[in-house]
Scaffold this active site. Sequence first.
Site, PDB file in Angstrom:
ATOM      1  CD  GLU A  94      -7.297 -15.016 162.585  1.00 31.87           C
ATOM      2  OE1 GLU A  94      -7.957 -15.847 161.943  1.00 31.87           O
ATOM      3  OE2 GLU A  94      -6.762 -14.027 162.071  1.00 31.87           O
ATOM      4  CB  CYS A 114     -17.136 -11.897 167.293  1.00 32.13           C
ATOM      5  SG  CYS A 114     -17.627 -10.304 167.993  1.00 32.13           S
ATOM      6  CB  CYS A 121     -16.007  -8.217 161.316  1.00 32.63           C
ATOM      7  SG  CYS A 121     -14.886  -9.084 162.417  1.00 32.63           S
ATOM      8  CB  CYS A 335      -9.965  -9.149 161.975  1.00 36.55           C
ATOM      9  SG  CYS A 335     -10.251  -9.227 163.657  1.00 36.55           S
TER      10      CYS A 335
HETATM   11  N1  SAH Z   1     -14.673  -6.388 168.876  1.00 36.26           N
HETATM   12  C1  SAH Z   1     -13.681  -5.400 169.034  1.00 36.26           C
HETATM   13  C2  SAH Z   1     -12.270  -5.839 168.706  1.00 36.26           C
HETATM   14  C3  SAH Z   1     -12.044  -6.700 167.497  1.00 36.26           C
HETATM   15  S1  SAH Z   1     -11.999  -6.038 165.882  1.00 36.26           S
HETATM   16  C4  SAH Z   1     -14.039  -4.163 168.264  1.00 36.26           C
HETATM   17  O1  SAH Z   1     -15.065  -4.147 167.624  1.00 36.26           O
HETATM   18  O2  SAH Z   1     -13.343  -3.171 168.367  1.00 36.26           O
HETATM   19  C5  SAH Z   1     -10.629  -4.968 165.745  1.00 36.26           C
HETATM   20  C6  SAH Z   1     -10.862  -3.837 164.752  1.00 36.26           C
HETATM   21  O3  SAH Z   1     -10.815  -4.301 163.393  1.00 36.26           O
HETATM   22  C7  SAH Z   1     -12.220  -3.204 164.925  1.00 36.26           C
HETATM   23  O4  SAH Z   1     -12.126  -1.816 164.763  1.00 36.26           O
HETATM   24  C8  SAH Z   1     -12.998  -3.816 163.784  1.00 36.26           C
HETATM   25  O5  SAH Z   1     -14.130  -3.072 163.493  1.00 36.26           O
HETATM   26  C9  SAH Z   1     -11.961  -3.861 162.692  1.00 36.26           C
HETATM   27  N2  SAH Z   1     -12.228  -4.795 161.603  1.00 36.26           N
HETATM   28  C10 SAH Z   1     -12.739  -6.031 161.654  1.00 36.26           C
HETATM   29  N3  SAH Z   1     -12.817  -6.574 160.432  1.00 36.26           N
HETATM   30  C11 SAH Z   1     -12.340  -5.657 159.576  1.00 36.26           C
HETATM   31  C12 SAH Z   1     -12.165  -5.623 158.160  1.00 36.26           C
HETATM   32  N4  SAH Z   1     -12.515  -6.644 157.400  1.00 36.26           N
HETATM   33  N5  SAH Z   1     -11.625  -4.526 157.625  1.00 36.26           N
HETATM   34  C13 SAH Z   1     -11.257  -3.468 158.402  1.00 36.26           C
HETATM   35  N6  SAH Z   1     -11.404  -3.434 159.721  1.00 36.26           N
HETATM   36  C14 SAH Z   1     -11.949  -4.519 160.309  1.00 36.26           C
END
Ligand code: SAH
Length: 350
Positions: A94, A114, A121, A335
Site C-alpha cells: 500500500e 516488515c 504496527c 499503516c
Molecule cells: N519502518 C520504518 C517506517 C515505517 S512506519 C519506521 O519504523 O520508521 C512509519 C511510522 O509510523 C513509524 O514511526 C511507525 O512507528 C509508525 N506507526 C506504525 N504503526 C503505527 C500505528 N498503528 N500508530 C501510530 N504510529 C504507527
Amino acid sequence: MSEKLDIKSLTLQELTEYFLSIGEKKFRAAQTYQWLHQKLVTDFDSCTNLSEGLRNKLKEQCELTALTPVRVQTSQIDGTQKYLFELADHNVIESVRMIYHHGDSVCISSQVGCKMGCRFCASTLDGCVRSLTPSEMLDQIYRIQTISGNRVSNVVIMGSGEPMDNFDNVCKFLELISSEKGLNISARNITVSTCGLVPKIRELADKKLQINLAISLHAPNDEIRKSMMPIANTYSIEEIMDACRYYFDQTGRRLTFEYSLVQGVNDSEECAVQLSHLLKGMNALVNLIPVNPIKEREYRQSERSAIVAFKNKLEKYGINVTIRREMGRDIDGACGQLRKSYIDSEEGRE
Ligand code: SAH
C-alpha cells in the site's frame, strides 16, 4: 521469477552501458530513460521514437515494472488516498497520497510486510515477505502521479517495511527519484523513516545526501522502548542518538523523532521530561502521533488532554514539537491495515 533485466531500476549510466552492450546508441538510452522516468510509460510500445526492432529487443530482454492498482480509498474529509497495488508476483503493497497546499506527498512502502515486530504496527503482523526493488518503489509514485494527474513533490518512505533493512535498493531508489532526467524530486523533499538500525544510519550519513531522516523513537528510555519495539534489544537509545548526531554532522539536516503516544505506556509527563533531556541541544523536531489502534493489539490512543500536556511539557523545555495531523482518518486504519484486511479477505474467500 524471470531472469529479465529490471530496466526501470537502472540509473541512466547503467542503462547507457546496457544499450552500448547490445549495440545501441547512447542517445537511445537517454530517450528510453525519459520514457520510463518522465513520461512514465508502462509498456515498450508506447516509446514511439524507438524503432520497432529496438522495442522488440527490449521486450525480450527486459522486464518493465508496472504496478496494478487493485483498490483505491479516498477520504471524504481531506482527500487523502490509500492505494493498494499488486506486484508482478501477486504480492500487494500500500501507498498513500496526501494533498497539501504545497503539493502532493506520497508515502511509499519499502518492503512487502516488515520483520521489525513493533507492537503497535499492522505491517509487521505477518512478517516480511520480501524487499521491494527500486523500480517497485518508484512505480508507486509513478502510478499515483499518472492516476491523479497531479505532480508529486514530496516523498516519504514511511509505508510498510523498514527502509534500512533494504538499504541498497532504497539508496538506488533515492538516486533515481531525484535524478534530473527523472522526476527530479529534490532530496530535501524526501524523508526516510527508520526504527533505528544504527549502522545503516551511519552508512546513510556517509552518503551526505540532503534527505530528511526520521527516527521512530516512541519512548524516552530503553525499558519502555523494549516493551514496544524488539529492535530496542539490539540498539540502545544512546547508540541511536550518537548515530543521529553523526547524521546531522555529515548532512546538516534537522532530525525528526516520531513518537506514537500510547495510553499508559509512553504518554506520561515524566516521559516528556525524559524525552526533552534526551533531545536537549539537538536540532530536532518531535512529531507526536496519536497511536492508531490495531485490532490485533491492546494499545489504546492517549486522551487528547494527555497529548496536549505532553506537547506543552516538551515546549516548556524548548523542544520543537508538532502533533501529526491525522490525514484520512476515515479511510485510515493504521499503516499496513488496508493490505492486511485485503489479504485476510482474499484468504477468507478461498
Ligand atoms: N519502518 C520504518 C517506517 C515505517 S512506519 C519506521 O519504523 O520508521 C512509519 C511510522 O509510523 C513509524 O514511526 C511507525 O512507528 C509508525 N506507526 C506504525 N504503526 C503505527 C500505528 N498503528 N500508530 C501510530 N504510529 C504507527
